[in-house]
Write a protein that holds these residues in place. Structure first.
Motif: not given
Length: 219
Positions: A59-60, A83-84, A92-95, A157-160
């Protein structure tokens, strides 16, 4: 002064406590209040984990438009690093990504819950237990052996999504997960004291007595 290692350990314990609190609250709602054992809860837990592991990075990638021509599994470390870097400067993008992942995971888990509930009204208790255990084990086997999902036994690994919080990251994540767990706990408590909750407990204690009092135990 408390050593930093101790603080890290305490926060890790709180995160695990909060995660298992959510699971236990769900199990208590199903077995504690209704008296219905549900061995299929592992299906939902595993489903949520595999959905998060599989979709968080993808998704990221779509959101930021990066990783074109790269394979999410094969190039996972490189993609996650890119991505990190973006997420570290984009709260905003992270939320947005976090809420989107929660929403998608909820929909998929609702589907898994529907599938798990389908045999519940058709099988006796002993056969139902075996069926739910088999379904939970099946998703575990699929997750481990289907490489495109989460990399098989190598995992991914998943993005933070909270990289933008910087040094406060651990505190923010711990507080968020603990907050979600407490919200779930209070929702179940409110449900338990509602008319429907009292009806469910009455059926658990004595279904015949509840029906004699005019309660619709079938629905």
């Amino acid at each position: 002064m408390i050593p930093e290692a101790w603080i890290t350990w305490i926060m890790d314990v709180l995160v695990y406590f909060a995660v298992y609190l959510i699971v236990v609250v769900s199990l208590n709602l199903q077995y504690g209040y209704t008296g219905i054992p549900n061995f299929g809860l592992a299906l939902s837990v595993a489903g949520g984990a595999y959905v998060a592991g599989s979709l968080a990075g993808r998704i990221a990638m779509w959101y930021y438009g990066i990783g074109e021509g790269l394979d999410f599994i094969r190039d996972n470390s490189f993609i996650t690093s890119m991505l990190n870097e973006r997420l570290a400067h984009d709260p905003v993008g992270g939320i947005i990504l976090f809420l989107a992942l929660i929403g998608i995971s909820s929909v998929i888990n609702a589907g898994l819950g529907f599938i798990a509930s389908y045999p519940a009204i058709r099988l006796r208790a002993d056969y139902l237990i075996m069926t739910l255990i088999a379904m939970a084990e099946a998703i575990r086997v699929i997750g481990i052996n289907y490489y495109p999902l989460v990399g098989g036994t190598f995992w991914v690994h998943v993005p933070d999504y909270f990289a933008w919080t910087g040094d406060m990251r651990r505190i923010v994540i711990t507080g968020l997960i603990f907050g979600i767990a407490l919200i779930m706990f209070f929702i179940v408590q409110i449900f338990a004291t509602s008319p429907l909750g009292r009806l469910i407990r009455a059926i658990r204690e004595n279904e015949v007595s509840a029906e004699c009092l005019g309660k619709d135990v079938t629905k």
